[in-house]
Enzyme design. Structure first.
Site, PDB file in Angstrom:
ATOM      1  N   GLU A  79       1.442  -0.925   0.123  1.00 31.40           N
ATOM      2  CA  GLU A  79       0.263  -0.214   0.179  1.00 31.40           C
ATOM      3  C   GLU A  79       0.796   1.200   0.000  1.00 31.40           C
ATOM      4  O   GLU A  79       0.641   2.016  -1.094  1.00 31.40           O
ATOM      5  CB  GLU A  79      -1.106  -0.451   1.377  1.00 31.40           C
ATOM      6  N   SER A  80       1.859   1.384   1.040  1.00 30.45           N
ATOM      7  CA  SER A  80       2.530   2.659   1.107  1.00 30.45           C
ATOM      8  C   SER A  80       4.203   2.171   1.295  1.00 30.45           C
ATOM      9  O   SER A  80       4.719   2.897   1.267  1.00 30.45           O
ATOM     10  CB  SER A  80       1.759   3.467   2.169  1.00 30.45           C
TER      11      SER A  80
END
Length: 609
Positions: A284-285
């Site tokens: 995701e990040s």
């Protein structure tokens, strides 16, 4: 006919016009006939009726033998005729009444559906207050409707919404609840009982709306809560990506995970969710708390603003809790639970986490075969990024399970920082705070990534500091000066054809990077007609010609507004006018706040002031 009937029963009180209809002799003829009859009856040994209807011995009243006998017979026949007519009229009226009663009974004995349809037709013309829609004046008349009537009507609508919900009519249930809420907004009484009922109804409506929205989805709970480690061509493609082009990204993200995974794993265990979900921030990040996507998703778990707000993440001018690792983790866990209740398996739930549950549900509904709702059945119908999102996550789990099999040597992870929390009730800058308590400014920023301007908000805030520095901060907090946020001066400029950021930067004595930062531009492309905020350079002065005529120098100074200041006081202090200050700082009104920075023309008077 009815009038005639009642007139006949009145006997001697017959109306004069009825004599002609009933063929009754006139009064003189009747007296004459009576006299002859009495004379005749004197000789007849039988009884009869006199003119007053009494029985008498007519054998003693016979006097005139020469009177024609057929006339008495005519009177008798007339009386019989009247009696027959009266009987006929009574029988006819009785028959009509009986017919009406039978029709009413027959209508009341009709099937229930017919009666319900008529009742519904009548009820459809009623407002929530039970009055006809056409009589709107009585509905809005405050003398007729009380606050209690409004609350009772809202309660009835809540019950109707509940009935619609139980019958599966969710749209009608939502509309009815909206109408109920609009009703309680009209209650303006200060009566404690009325206010309590209003609060109860407001809570009931809100709770019911949440229940209705939750029931829109068909849940598929089960005991299979583990994430299946599937292996297919899609997962192999993702494996080749992480072992090749994105190998360095994978290793760096894995190294950063050590700061956050311990509390993420503990929170997942407490919630009863698979621990493998703790690796989802890697794709995701990359375990970066400030990661910002092109879809405007932010933080470790990449929440967009609306989804974050739905799960309790606050966002205002000073704080964005999407960048708070612990609070965003709790929001992600709540979102995971909801998605698993909807879809029942983790692969489909993870796809919905990436693109939203609505997109996945639409893909499921478009399937021609009902049982083809597995993630791999939906793979080709999902958005490309979402479809590849799940194979990438499964590839991460495969690598972490056996990194040597994929030629990856995992480094040691970063250690989490031991912290403690201090409640700060004043607005101070992190840089000044770090200097006072003797810690690195970068460390204090890292521990509080949710602070948007590297300062505490103007309200009580729980600040994280390295362990052992809490008492030091509490002892020195009052020695730290209050921080006033600078208000960067800028102008609004509508882009014209032929404009570019470099040309605008030269015109307004600024630089391209400042314009991009103020407008949050990812690149230098601009569109005609859009409005840009352009930071004004210190030596740029738009109204220089106007001010030079008045003998004012072009040089500007910055003035920080203090408590009690006004435009008039500032203008008098610097020897200028309020109109010039407003035009220079693009103020729409005369409102100022303490700490606000203004550009003021520096004059001789202002210099000596």
């Amino acid at each position: 006919m009815t009038i005639k009937m009642f007139s006949i029963f009145q006997g001697p009180k017959l109306r004069p016009d009825l004599y002609t209809h009933l063929s009754v002799p006139s009064k003189e003829q009747a007296d004459k006939v009576q006299t002859d009859t009495e004379i005749r009856h004197q000789k007849t040994p039988c009884n009869g009726l006199n003119r007053h209807g009494r029985i008498q011995d007519i054998s003693t009243s016979h006097k005139h033998e020469n009177t024609p006998r057929f006339f008495s017979m005519a009177c008798y026949l007339s009386t019989v005729r009247i009696t027959v007519i009266i009987c006929f009229i009574l029988s006819f009226c009785t028959a009509c009444a009986t017919s009406n009663i039978s029709k009413k009974r027959a209508f009341s004995d009709q099937p229930t559906d017919c009666k319900e349809s008529l009742d519904n037709k009548q009820d459809s013309n009623l407002s929530p207050f039970g009055k006809n829609k056409e009589d709107l004046t009585t509905v809005t008349d405050p003398d007729d409707i009380t606050d209690q009537d409004i609350l009772d009507s809202a309660l009835d609508l809540c019950q109707a919404a509940n009935d619609s919900w139980e019958h599966g009519d969710l749209d009608n249930a939502i509309d009815t609840l909206d109408n109920a809420f609009s009703l309680i907004l009209k209650v303006s009484s200060d009566n404690p009982d009325i206010l309590q009922q209003k609060d109860d109804l407001r809570f009931t409506i809100a709770k019911r709306i949440v229940e209705v929205y939750s029931s829109r989805f068909i849940t598929a709970n089960g005991f299979k809560k583990a994430i299946p480690l599937d292996m297919n061509n899609h997962v192999k493609k993702a494996l080749s990506l992480f072992t090749g082009r994105e190998k360095s990204f994978f290793i760096a993200a894995y190294k950063r995970s050590g700061k956050y995974r311990p509390f993420i794993v503990a929170a997942l265990k407490k919630a009863g969710l698979p621990e493998e979900l703790s690796w989802l921030p890697l794709i995701e990040s990359g375990f970066k708390v400030h990661a910002f996507s092109k879809a405007r998703a932010l933080g470790l778990w990449q929440f967009i603003a609306s989804t974050g707000y739905k799960f309790g993440l606050k966002r205002d001018r000073w704080v964005d809790e999407r960048m708070d690792p612990e609070k965003s983790t709790q929001a992600a866990i709540a979102y995971f639970k909801e998605l698993h209740r909807i879809f029942g398996d983790w692969t489909t739930a993870l796809a919905a986490y990436n693109c939203g549950e609505g997109t996945v549900l639409r893909c499921i509904r478009r399937q021609k075969i009902n049982y083809l709702d597995n993630f791999w059945d939906l793979y080709t119908t999902l958005p490309v990024e979402t479809a590849f999102y799940v194979p990438k996550f499964l590839a991460v789990l495969h690598i972490l399970k056996n990194p040597k099999a994929y030629g990856i040597e995992l480094p040691s992870v970063d250690k989490p920082i031991q912290t403690e929390t201090v409640s700060v009730d004043r607005q101070v800058a992190l840089k000044a705070m770090a200097r006072k308590i003797g810690v690195r400014y970068s460390l204090l920023k890292e521990l509080n990534p949710q602070l948007r301007h590297n300062c505490t908000p103007n309200r009580p805030f729980n600040l994280k500091v390295p362990k052992g520095k809490g008492p030091v901060l509490l002892a020195k907090i009052k020695d730290i000066p209050i921080w006033h946020p600078p208000v960067p001066p800028y102008i609004r400029y509508r882009i014209k054809r032929g404009d570019s950021l470099s040309r605008l930067a030269r015109r307004y004595h600024t630089n391209v990077r400042s314009i991009m930062a103020m407008n949050r531009l990812r690149n230098s492309r601009i569109r005609t007609g859009h409005i840009l905020k352009i930071p004004v350079g210190r030596h740029y002065y738009r109204f220089s010609r106007t001010l030079s005529r008045k003998g004012i120098k072009k040089k500007l100074v910055k003035y920080v507004v203090k408590r009690g200041d006004s435009l008039w006081k500032i203008a008098a202090k610097f020897g200028t006018t309020t109109k010039i200050i407003r035009r220079l700082n693009y103020l729409k009104g005369s409102y100022l706040r303490a700490g606000q920075t203004l550009l003021v023309p520096k004059t001789v008077k202002g210099k000596n002031a």
